[in-house]
Design a protein around this motif. Structure first.
Motif, mmCIF file in Angstrom:
data_model
loop_
_atom_site.group_PDB
_atom_site.id
_atom_site.type_symbol
_atom_site.label_atom_id
_atom_site.label_comp_id
_atom_site.label_asym_id
_atom_site.label_seq_id
_atom_site.Cartn_x
_atom_site.Cartn_y
_atom_site.Cartn_z
ATOM 1 N N GLY A 137 -113.234 -2.649 -15.514
ATOM 2 C CA GLY A 137 -112.521 -1.376 -15.461
ATOM 3 C C GLY A 137 -113.419 -0.162 -15.508
ATOM 4 O O GLY A 137 -112.976 0.961 -15.293
ATOM 5 N N SER A 138 -114.702 -0.381 -15.801
ATOM 6 C CA SER A 138 -115.650 0.735 -15.845
ATOM 7 C C SER A 138 -117.058 0.184 -15.694
ATOM 8 O O SER A 138 -117.306 -1.019 -15.910
ATOM 9 C CB SER A 138 -115.537 1.498 -17.166
ATOM 10 O OG SER A 138 -116.028 0.705 -18.235
ATOM 11 N N LEU A 139 -117.978 1.051 -15.341
ATOM 12 C CA LEU A 139 -119.381 0.649 -15.261
ATOM 13 C C LEU A 139 -119.913 0.281 -16.635
ATOM 14 O O LEU A 139 -120.736 -0.633 -16.779
ATOM 15 C CB LEU A 139 -120.214 1.789 -14.650
ATOM 16 C CG LEU A 139 -119.995 2.064 -13.161
ATOM 17 C CD1 LEU A 139 -120.602 3.405 -12.778
ATOM 18 C CD2 LEU A 139 -120.609 0.949 -12.312
ATOM 19 N N ALA A 140 -119.425 0.979 -17.659
ATOM 20 C CA ALA A 140 -119.942 0.769 -19.015
ATOM 21 C C ALA A 140 -119.654 -0.639 -19.532
ATOM 22 O O ALA A 140 -120.419 -1.181 -20.345
ATOM 23 C CB ALA A 140 -119.355 1.806 -19.963
ATOM 24 N N SER A 156 -125.054 4.615 -0.828
ATOM 25 C CA SER A 156 -125.550 5.973 -1.048
ATOM 26 C C SER A 156 -126.667 6.014 -2.090
ATOM 27 O O SER A 156 -126.485 5.540 -3.219
ATOM 28 C CB SER A 156 -124.369 6.851 -1.515
ATOM 29 O OG SER A 156 -124.797 7.985 -2.207
ATOM 30 N N LEU A 157 -127.812 6.600 -1.719
ATOM 31 C CA LEU A 157 -128.887 6.792 -2.692
ATOM 32 C C LEU A 157 -128.447 7.736 -3.805
ATOM 33 O O LEU A 157 -128.893 7.607 -4.949
ATOM 34 C CB LEU A 157 -130.131 7.354 -2.000
ATOM 35 C CG LEU A 157 -130.883 6.418 -1.052
ATOM 36 C CD1 LEU A 157 -132.076 7.136 -0.452
ATOM 37 C CD2 LEU A 157 -131.322 5.140 -1.760
ATOM 38 N N ARG A 158 -127.569 8.678 -3.482
ATOM 39 C CA ARG A 158 -127.037 9.605 -4.493
ATOM 40 C C ARG A 158 -126.292 8.837 -5.577
ATOM 41 O O ARG A 158 -126.515 9.044 -6.781
ATOM 42 C CB ARG A 158 -126.101 10.615 -3.801
ATOM 43 C CG ARG A 158 -125.287 11.486 -4.764
ATOM 44 C CD ARG A 158 -124.218 12.270 -4.012
ATOM 45 N NE ARG A 158 -123.238 11.416 -3.362
ATOM 46 C CZ ARG A 158 -122.193 10.862 -3.979
ATOM 47 N NH1 ARG A 158 -121.989 11.092 -5.266
ATOM 48 N NH2 ARG A 158 -121.342 10.098 -3.318
ATOM 49 N N ARG A 159 -125.384 7.958 -5.148
ATOM 50 C CA ARG A 159 -124.647 7.156 -6.129
ATOM 51 C C ARG A 159 -125.585 6.212 -6.873
ATOM 52 O O ARG A 159 -125.471 6.030 -8.088
ATOM 53 C CB ARG A 159 -123.543 6.356 -5.420
ATOM 54 C CG ARG A 159 -122.427 7.221 -4.847
ATOM 55 C CD ARG A 159 -121.395 6.367 -4.123
ATOM 56 N NE ARG A 159 -120.345 7.209 -3.545
ATOM 57 C CZ ARG A 159 -119.901 7.098 -2.299
ATOM 58 N NH1 ARG A 159 -120.397 6.173 -1.492
ATOM 59 N NH2 ARG A 159 -118.943 7.893 -1.851
ATOM 60 N N GLU A 160 -126.489 5.596 -6.128
ATOM 61 C CA GLU A 160 -127.406 4.630 -6.741
ATOM 62 C C GLU A 160 -128.215 5.262 -7.871
ATOM 63 O O GLU A 160 -128.336 4.704 -8.970
ATOM 64 C CB GLU A 160 -128.351 4.050 -5.687
ATOM 65 C CG GLU A 160 -129.366 3.079 -6.255
ATOM 66 C CD GLU A 160 -130.268 2.470 -5.203
ATOM 67 O OE1 GLU A 160 -131.227 1.772 -5.587
ATOM 68 O OE2 GLU A 160 -130.027 2.687 -3.992
ATOM 69 N N GLU A 205 -129.402 5.755 -13.571
ATOM 70 C CA GLU A 205 -129.750 6.591 -14.715
ATOM 71 C C GLU A 205 -128.879 6.250 -15.921
ATOM 72 O O GLU A 205 -129.388 6.112 -17.044
ATOM 73 C CB GLU A 205 -129.566 8.073 -14.363
ATOM 74 C CG GLU A 205 -129.917 8.993 -15.527
ATOM 75 C CD GLU A 205 -129.295 10.374 -15.433
ATOM 76 O OE1 GLU A 205 -129.926 11.328 -15.921
ATOM 77 O OE2 GLU A 205 -128.187 10.507 -14.883
ATOM 78 N N ARG A 206 -127.576 6.107 -15.712
ATOM 79 C CA ARG A 206 -126.651 5.929 -16.826
ATOM 80 C C ARG A 206 -126.458 4.465 -17.216
ATOM 81 O O ARG A 206 -126.084 4.170 -18.347
ATOM 82 C CB ARG A 206 -125.295 6.552 -16.472
ATOM 83 C CG ARG A 206 -125.382 8.062 -16.327
ATOM 84 C CD ARG A 206 -124.024 8.684 -16.037
ATOM 85 N NE ARG A 206 -124.135 10.127 -15.899
ATOM 86 C CZ ARG A 206 -124.106 10.982 -16.908
ATOM 87 N NH1 ARG A 206 -123.992 10.544 -18.141
ATOM 88 N NH2 ARG A 206 -124.209 12.279 -16.695
ATOM 89 N N HIS A 207 -126.726 3.567 -16.280
ATOM 90 C CA HIS A 207 -126.484 2.139 -16.544
ATOM 91 C C HIS A 207 -127.676 1.313 -16.037
ATOM 92 O O HIS A 207 -127.534 0.515 -15.092
ATOM 93 C CB HIS A 207 -125.188 1.695 -15.868
ATOM 94 C CG HIS A 207 -123.997 2.533 -16.245
ATOM 95 N ND1 HIS A 207 -123.319 2.376 -17.442
ATOM 96 C CD2 HIS A 207 -123.394 3.555 -15.593
ATOM 97 C CE1 HIS A 207 -122.331 3.257 -17.501
ATOM 98 N NE2 HIS A 207 -122.355 3.986 -16.396
ATOM 99 N N PRO A 208 -128.835 1.488 -16.651
ATOM 100 C CA PRO A 208 -130.046 0.807 -16.151
ATOM 101 C C PRO A 208 -129.975 -0.709 -16.239
ATOM 102 O O PRO A 208 -130.790 -1.404 -15.610
ATOM 103 C CB PRO A 208 -131.157 1.366 -17.055
ATOM 104 C CG PRO A 208 -130.453 1.852 -18.284
ATOM 105 C CD PRO A 208 -129.115 2.330 -17.828
ATOM 106 N N GLN A 209 -129.008 -1.238 -16.975
ATOM 107 C CA GLN A 209 -128.890 -2.684 -17.109
ATOM 108 C C GLN A 209 -128.259 -3.328 -15.873
ATOM 109 O O GLN A 209 -128.285 -4.557 -15.719
ATOM 110 C CB GLN A 209 -128.046 -3.031 -18.354
ATOM 111 C CG GLN A 209 -126.536 -2.881 -18.193
ATOM 112 C CD GLN A 209 -126.032 -1.450 -18.312
ATOM 113 O OE1 GLN A 209 -126.814 -0.499 -18.338
ATOM 114 N NE2 GLN A 209 -124.707 -1.290 -18.387
#
Length: 307
Positions: free
Chosen positions: A114-117, A129-133, A138-142
């Protein structure tokens, strides 16, 4: 109106056809006596699916064939997702109308999460997209981020076959095709700042077709046009292309615009951000000011390493 027949050039993907038919319906409502037709075309960007856009020439690959149809008179106007329109058009072409923006945010699509987290280390996120990537990294390096190409249905099919644990797409495209139920989470601009023009449609004509400018003018949504001018000014000043992870997002606040922008390393190891508020009537100047702020903060060196 002297024009009694208009031909709209578009890519042949389901989403692109929806967009062209949306403009077709608007024009038919405005000009009931005008015949409005859609000319579907396959672009080089649609044919090359085994490499990322940043490695094969960028988003301009989606517009060249349509511009050729404008140039030789097979079509009168071309309808694009505005985020796919290069900020520096050739002088023989003009962006003459920008439609009211749909939801500009990115959307997370996943059958499992339900979320990236909540995704576990090593889970695979797909994006073109490199922008999205950069912002995901940055926020989810795992998480693993892997390239994802193809039209919207192709991307969803790859997710459904288990090639990815989640994918990130533009919310507007999903909404336009009635696929809102596929959205697990809308990503806030603070988490995934949108691309310049995301959610709006841009209408391109030959620059010498002054007869069309007044005809198409009613399609322009003034607040969206101001947002687009500010966002595209950032991208233009920074040499924005698919090779550069770049985001620019303006929101209308009364007579003003709040403009946020960033430029990043693709791996998310460095992201430079800037934000300003300024008069909507001076949208391009606001965009240039934010771009200069980014450059002063180190974007020039970052861009040099990407070049």
């Amino acid at each position: 109106m002297n024009t009694d027949r208009l031909i709209i050039a578009t890519r042949e993907s389901q989403l692109a056809m929806w967009q062209a038919e949306h403009v077709q319906a608007r024009l038919r409502a405005l000009y009931p006596h005008c015949t409005v037709e859609v000319l579907g075309m396959t672009t080089r960007g649609d044919r090359i699916l085994d490499r990322t856009l940043s490695k094969v020439g960028g988003k301009g690959l989606f517009v060249k064939e349509l511009e050729a149809a404008l140039h030789d008179g097979r079509a009168d106007l071309a309808v694009h997702s505005l985020k796919d329109v290069p900020v520096d058009l050739a002088p023989e072409f003009a962006l003459c109308a920008v439609t009211e923006r749909d939801d500009p945010r990115d959307a997370l699509v996943s059958q499992r999460y339900g979320s990236l987290a909540e995704m576990p280390p090593g889970a695979v996120v797909g994006t073109s997209s490199l922008r999205r990537e950069a912002q995901v990294r940055e926020r989810h390096p795992q998480l693993q981020v892997k390239p994802l190409r193809g039209n919207l249905q192709t991307r969803l099919g790859k997710l459904d076959r288990g090639e990815y644990d989640a994918i990130v797409l533009a919310a507007a495209g999903l909404r336009r095709l009635g696929l809102t139920d596929r959205i697990r989470m809308l990503l806030a601009p603070e988490d995934s700042l949108p691309a310049a023009g995301q959610g709006a449609l841009g209408i391109e004509i030959r620059a010498d077709r002054n007869d069309l400018r007044a005809v198409l003018a009613p399609l322009t949504h003034a607040p969206t046009m101001a947002q687009a001018l500010a966002e595209r000014a950032v991208s233009r000043r920074l040499g924005g292309s698919c090779q550069v992870p770049l985001a620019a997002y303006a929101q209308t606040q009364g007579d003003s615009l709040r403009l946020r922008a960033l430029v990043a390393m693709p791996d998310g190891s460095r992201i430079i951000r800037a934000e300003r508020v300024g008069p909507a009537a001076q949208a391009e100047a606001l965009g240039l000011a934010v771009a200069e702020e980014l450059l002063q903060a180190g974007a020039a060196d970052l861009l040099a390493t990407l070049g």
